[in-house]
Design an enzyme around this catalytic site. Structure first.
Site, short mmCIF file in Angstrom:
data_model
loop_
_atom_site.label_atom_id
_atom_site.label_comp_id
_atom_site.label_asym_id
_atom_site.label_seq_id
_atom_site.Cartn_x
_atom_site.Cartn_y
_atom_site.Cartn_z
CD GLU A 135 2.49 7.79 -0.01
OE1 GLU A 135 2.63 6.57 0.23
OE2 GLU A 135 1.71 8.52 0.62
CD GLU A 150 -2.14 2.21 1.08
OE1 GLU A 150 -1.32 2.80 0.35
OE2 GLU A 150 -2.87 2.79 1.87
#
Length: 640
Positions: A153, A144
């Site tokens: 990210e 995730e």
């Protein structure tokens, strides 16, 4: 070791970087993060659990042991799901030590320590082998690593490395696939978050128009995405110029590349207009068949709007084209999605990129300074003609032919307004070199470079010589408890302890127009500052109480400023009008409001109430620090 941590300045609202020493409690970073919001995301959790169970079953059906690699484990939730689903062992990687320590305790408390190993490293540092962190490669990859932009990210480099070094070829992956969608729109409101519009000012000599410099007009803008809650944007604020289009997909079960890429989609505009903005979001499919899907689609593109999941950790994206371009209904165009290892950006072409052989344009970079100095809401605020008119009316009431004006605000157009309305002399303080350069360009474009004087200095360092002798979003904080059957109270306790430090007495900036909420009390004045008087030498303190009279659950308190320009003219950074009978609020969309989250569990205000909130607020004028404390009364036996 020292580290820089981001903090919102309570006075200016801007994010500033503060140096913290080796004794700093990093749990505060977790307390301010979106970990809790992710754990409260029921739709996300259920879909991950379903996908993990299906992946473990597929591996077991092949007669293999299910060996799981969980990159970015956080609390260890997904790893515990994997073991509960029958995985033989799970290697859970978490680079942030405070979070890794919490995961160890959470895994132990739930009885999975014998099957889950927490590895406190970056995934690129994990070793394989008899003496390594993992004895062999995993055959199930769970991650995730996504943000609102999907790849912001570092998901692509992490997947790329994992496939090369940590997982088996043709491994199972949860999620299995991600798809990015886009829709081209025309929106004056959204475009006002990216470009400076001409500002019209009615003066005694007729209409004056403040125009943006040509350099700002041609600037492609900032490279960063603007993530917002598109579900809170009215459909009347934009015109769709295209259908929703899938732009590109990433298969996480195969080797992933972080290299720059370009994907194009041909379409026929639904209407004629000016292409300005690309709205974008993504979905993730947890299984190869695509039956288990978690989507970020806004309500108008959602397959089942009634089941729309509100979430703050994943929202939707607003991208601005380098320049607005006219489009004609029915005339075919190509929308291009470009990305490198961390960013996505869009462009529009009339011909296929494969046919014309054009090189993919580089990531847009601001070269006009404005997009580096002004935030998206600040652009919108400056372009708000109604707000400008309020300031014009206020200036008219105080300006005289011999007025000398001092504008104390980086990158503000107030100095230009004062000049056009007849001030004899105008000075503006620009405390940064970037704001100095930008304002110099704006003054030159409007031919006032010799009429408005720029002082590059911090306001507190100003002397009379400088004036040439003149002297005139609660779920983020609420306890998680049990998440999908797993006990994560340890993280709740950790956050509560962290919030007992100094930051717990500070509010956080949030754009409340994006968040569904209603008020339980009427607005109440807390502090008053009279700018006509000297700054007080001592802290300004206020104590009192607020009655919560509307039924509901109280999650926090909101603070904002109202600037009284004249007795008849006020500019609010918070509520634009009184709440209605149900407590529905209309918040200023250009400003963030200061939200103080209650650290105790949310409390119920029953029908007929009321409940009371006691407060203490203290403002330190010379540092700009604001400390505050709000306490809910405990007058109900079952209130909390």
């Amino acid at each position: 070791m020292k580290v820089f941590c981001g903090r919102a300045n309570p006075t200016t609202g801007s994010v500033e970087w503060l140096e913290e020493d080796e004794h700093y409690d990093y749990h505060q970073e977790i307390a301010r993060s979106s970990y809790a919001d992710m754990l409260h995301d029921k739709d996300r959790n259920i879909k991950y659990y379903q996908g993990i169970r299906a992946a473990v079953s597929r591996v077991k059906d092949r007669g293999q042991k299910a060996l799981v690699l969980d990159i970015g484990t956080g609390t260890g939730l997904l790893s515990m799901m994997a073991v509960a689903a029958g995985a033989d062992f799970c290697y859970a990687i978490e680079v942030f030590k405070p979070m890794a320590d919490a995961a160890v305790k959470i895994v132990e408390k739930n009885g999975f320590s014998d099957k889950i190993k927490i590895i406190n490293k970056h995934s690129t540092e994990v070793t394989i082998g008899p003496d390594g962190d993992m004895p062999c490669r995993a055959n199930i990859l769970i991650t995730e690593l996504f943000d609102t932009e999907l790849i912001g990210e570092g998901a692509l480099p992490s997947y790329e490395h994992a496939h090369r070094h940590l997982v088996q070829e043709n491994c199972e992956a949860v999620p299995h696939r991600a798809t990015v969608y886009a829709q081209l729109v025309e929106s004056r409101r959204m475009w006002s978050w990216n470009k400076l519009f001409p500002v019209r000012v009615q003066t005694g000599h007729g209409e004056q128009v403040i125009i943006p410099p040509l350099e700002l007009e041609r600037c492609p803008g900032a490279p960063s995405v603007y993530d917002i809650q598109l579900n809170q944007v009215s459909p009347t604020d934009f015109t769709a110029l295209s259908d929703v289009m899938p732009m590109f997909s990433v298969d996480f079960s195969k080797q992933v590349s972080s290299s720059a890429a370009c994907h194009s989609r041909q379409f026929e505009p639904l209407a004629s207009g000016r292409a300005q903005v690309v709205l974008s979001w993504w979905d993730i499919e947890m299984d190869p068949e695509g039956k288990i899907k978690c989507t970020m689609a806004p309500f108008w593109a959602h397959s089942d709007p009634e089941e729309l999941q509100w979430r703050d950790h994943w929202m939707q994206c607003v991208y601005f084209l380098p320049q607005e371009e006219p489009v004609v209904q029915g005339s075919s165009l190509f929308l291009l999605a470009h990305h490198d290892d961390y960013c996505v950006w869009y462009s529009l072409q009339k011909t296929s990129p494969e046919k014309n052989g054009r090189v993919s344009p580089p990531r847009p970079v601001c070269d006009c300074q404005a997009h580096l100095l002004w935030t998206r809401p600040r652009f919108g605020e400056i372009n708000d003609q109604d707000r400008t008119e309020r300031y014009v009316q206020a200036l008219r009431t105080v300006l005289k032919p011999d007025s000398v004006c001092l504008c104390v605000s980086d990158g503000s157009l107030l100095s230009l307004l004062a000049h056009h309305l007849g001030a004899e002399q105008v000075f503006t303080i620009e405390s940064s070199a970037a704001s100095h350069r930008l304002m110099k360009k704006i003054f030159k474009a409007n031919h006032v470079e010799d009429k408005v004087h720029i002082i590059e200095k911090r306001p507190e360092l100003l002397t009379s010589a400088d004036l040439e002798g003149e002297k005139d979003l609660w779920r983020i904080r609420s306890p998680c408890g049990n998440c999908e059957g797993f006990d994560v109270h340890i993280m709740d306790d950790m956050i509560k302890r962290a919030l007992d430090f100094r930051e717990s007495k500070e509010a956080e900036p949030h754009p409340l127009w994006e968040y569904p909420c209603h008020c339980l009390s009427e607005p109440q004045q807390i502090l008053t500052f009279d700018f006509r008087h000297p700054v007080p030498p001592h802290p300004v303190r206020a104590e009192g109480s607020i009655e919560l009279r509307r039924p509901g659950r109280s999650h926090g308190a909101v603070l904002w400023m109202e600037y009284h320009l004249t007795p008849d003219s006020t500019v609010s950074t918070g509520l634009l009008k009184p709440p209605d009978d149900k407590g529905d609020c209309c918040w200023n969309p250009h400003c963030k409001q200061a939200v103080y989250f209650f650290t105790s569990p949310d409390c119920r205000v029953p029908q007929g109430g009321p409940r009371t909130v006691s407060y203490t607020v203290e403002f330190h004028p010379h540092t700009g620090d604001i400390s505050m404390d709000f306490t809910l009364s405990d007058t109900l036996e079952d209130g909390c």
